[in-house]
Design a protein around this motif. Structure first.
Motif, PDB file in Angstrom:
ATOM      1  N   CYS A  55      -0.772  15.826   8.008  1.00 12.43           N
ATOM      2  CA  CYS A  55      -0.407  15.128   6.755  1.00 12.43           C
ATOM      3  C   CYS A  55       0.055  13.697   7.014  1.00 12.43           C
ATOM      4  N   ILE A 111      -3.978   7.011   7.610  1.00 11.98           N
ATOM      5  CA  ILE A 111      -5.418   6.715   7.485  1.00 11.98           C
ATOM      6  C   ILE A 111      -5.723   6.192   6.072  1.00 11.98           C
ATOM      7  N   GLU A 112      -5.103   6.836   5.071  1.00 13.69           N
ATOM      8  CA  GLU A 112      -5.333   6.381   3.684  1.00 13.69           C
ATOM      9  C   GLU A 112      -4.868   4.948   3.483  1.00 13.69           C
ATOM     10  N   LEU A 113      -3.720   4.603   4.108  1.00 16.33           N
ATOM     11  CA  LEU A 113      -3.237   3.222   3.977  1.00 16.33           C
ATOM     12  C   LEU A 113      -4.234   2.250   4.604  1.00 16.33           C
ATOM     13  N   CYS A 114      -4.789   2.633   5.764  1.00 17.27           N
ATOM     14  CA  CYS A 114      -5.781   1.772   6.431  1.00 17.27           C
ATOM     15  C   CYS A 114      -7.020   1.627   5.562  1.00 17.27           C
ATOM     16  N   GLU A 115      -7.453   2.736   4.955  1.00 15.09           N
ATOM     17  CA  GLU A 115      -8.644   2.681   4.092  1.00 15.09           C
ATOM     18  C   GLU A 115      -8.397   1.755   2.913  1.00 15.09           C
ATOM     19  N   GLU A 116      -7.191   1.897   2.330  1.00 10.93           N
ATOM     20  CA  GLU A 116      -6.838   1.043   1.191  1.00 10.93           C
ATOM     21  C   GLU A 116      -6.888  -0.429   1.578  1.00 10.93           C
ATOM     22  N   ASN A 176      -2.917  11.594   7.974  1.00  5.13           N
ATOM     23  CA  ASN A 176      -3.803  11.360   6.832  1.00  5.13           C
ATOM     24  C   ASN A 176      -3.236  10.271   5.928  1.00  5.13           C
ATOM     25  N   GLY A 177      -1.911  10.260   5.796  1.00  2.00           N
ATOM     26  CA  GLY A 177      -1.267   9.199   5.002  1.00  2.00           C
ATOM     27  C   GLY A 177      -1.529   7.832   5.614  1.00  2.00           C
ATOM     28  N   THR A 197       1.057   5.637  -0.329  1.00  2.00           N
ATOM     29  CA  THR A 197       0.427   6.938  -0.520  1.00  2.00           C
ATOM     30  C   THR A 197       1.523   8.001  -0.365  1.00  2.00           C
ATOM     31  N   TYR A 242       0.874  -1.161   0.000  1.00  2.00           N
ATOM     32  CA  TYR A 242       0.000   0.000   0.000  1.00  2.00           C
ATOM     33  C   TYR A 242       0.919   1.220   0.000  1.00  2.00           C
ATOM     34  N   ARG A 286     -13.824  14.856  11.693  1.00  2.00           N
ATOM     35  CA  ARG A 286     -14.123  13.704  10.821  1.00  2.00           C
ATOM     36  C   ARG A 286     -14.529  12.477  11.632  1.00  2.00           C
TER      37      ARG A 286
END
Ligand code: 5GP
Length: 193
Positions: free
Chosen positions: A132, A138-143, A135-136, A95, A93, A169
């Motif tokens: 930042c 979090i994006e990996l977890c979402e992916e 958020n990176g 980002t 993963y 959020r």
């Protein structure tokens, strides 16, 4: 956390550009007894939450996350890497994030074998500024389809807004010290109450 606030006041220095230096105990020289009490405090704040894994980002988050994990049933700690290397193989993963301190863009990389769908993850980091880095993660977890169960931060610079937008959020964000303002001329640091 009173002890952390006291250490920031007694040993931290405020640098130009809204940078707080706490390298005497947090992110260069490490006070592991303090880390242990920080882990204890997060365990109290996140009591009852399911934590299958702790996720952080290299480099300064690693020591804090490893000691914190001792208070979450020795959950495995995964750290996102910022650089590709020959040791990073298989599917990943990936980002991209912007580093506040280095004023540079980085990749954030986690091997797919260490983050899976349905896992409940506690994110840990030393600092939260604009958000930042988090958020990176979090994006990996979402992916991956993993659930962000909570976010534990040692020092949040509240005036930079990253923390408040994560709370808006809906994330359960627990920062052990939140700085409301700091002055690089007088060295004065004020905490959020
Ligand atoms: P953000 O991505 O939230 O803007 O910044 C978080 C990251 O930048 C942290 O992982 C930390 O390494 C670094 N950082 C941000 N502000 C500071 C600061 O005032 N002092 C230190 N030592 N690191 C910071």
């Amino acid at each position: 956390m009173k002890e952390l606030e006291e250490r920031i006041v007694s040993e931290g220095t405020v640098k130009a550009g809204n940078v707080l230096k706490v390298d005497a105990f947090l992110n260069h020289q490490c006070d592991v007894e303090l880390f242990d009490r920080m882990g204890e405090e997060w365990a109290r704040l996140f009591e009852g939450k399911r934590v299958d894994k702790v996720l952080t980002i290299e480099a300064s988050g690693i020591g804090i996350a490893c000691i914190a994990a001792r208070h979450f049933g020795n959950a495995p700690v995964v750290f996102a890497k910022k650089y590709q290397s020959i040791n990073l193989d298989g599917e990943q993963y990936v980002t991209s994030i912007h580093s506040f301190t280095k004023q540079k863009d980085f990749h954030v990389i986690v091997s797919k074998k260490f983050l899976s769908a349905g896992e409940h993850v506690l994110l840990i980091d030393d600092f939260l500024a604009n958000g930042c880095a988090l958020n990176g993660l979090i994006e990996l977890c979402e992916e991956a389809g993993a659930v962000v169960e909570g976010i534990g931060i040692a020092v949040e610079k509240g005036f930079q807004g990253g923390g408040d937008s994560l709370r808006e959020r809906g994330y359960d964000l627990q920062s052990l010290a939140i700085i409301e303002s700091m002055d690089d001329e007088t060295g004065e640091i004020r905490f959020r109450r």
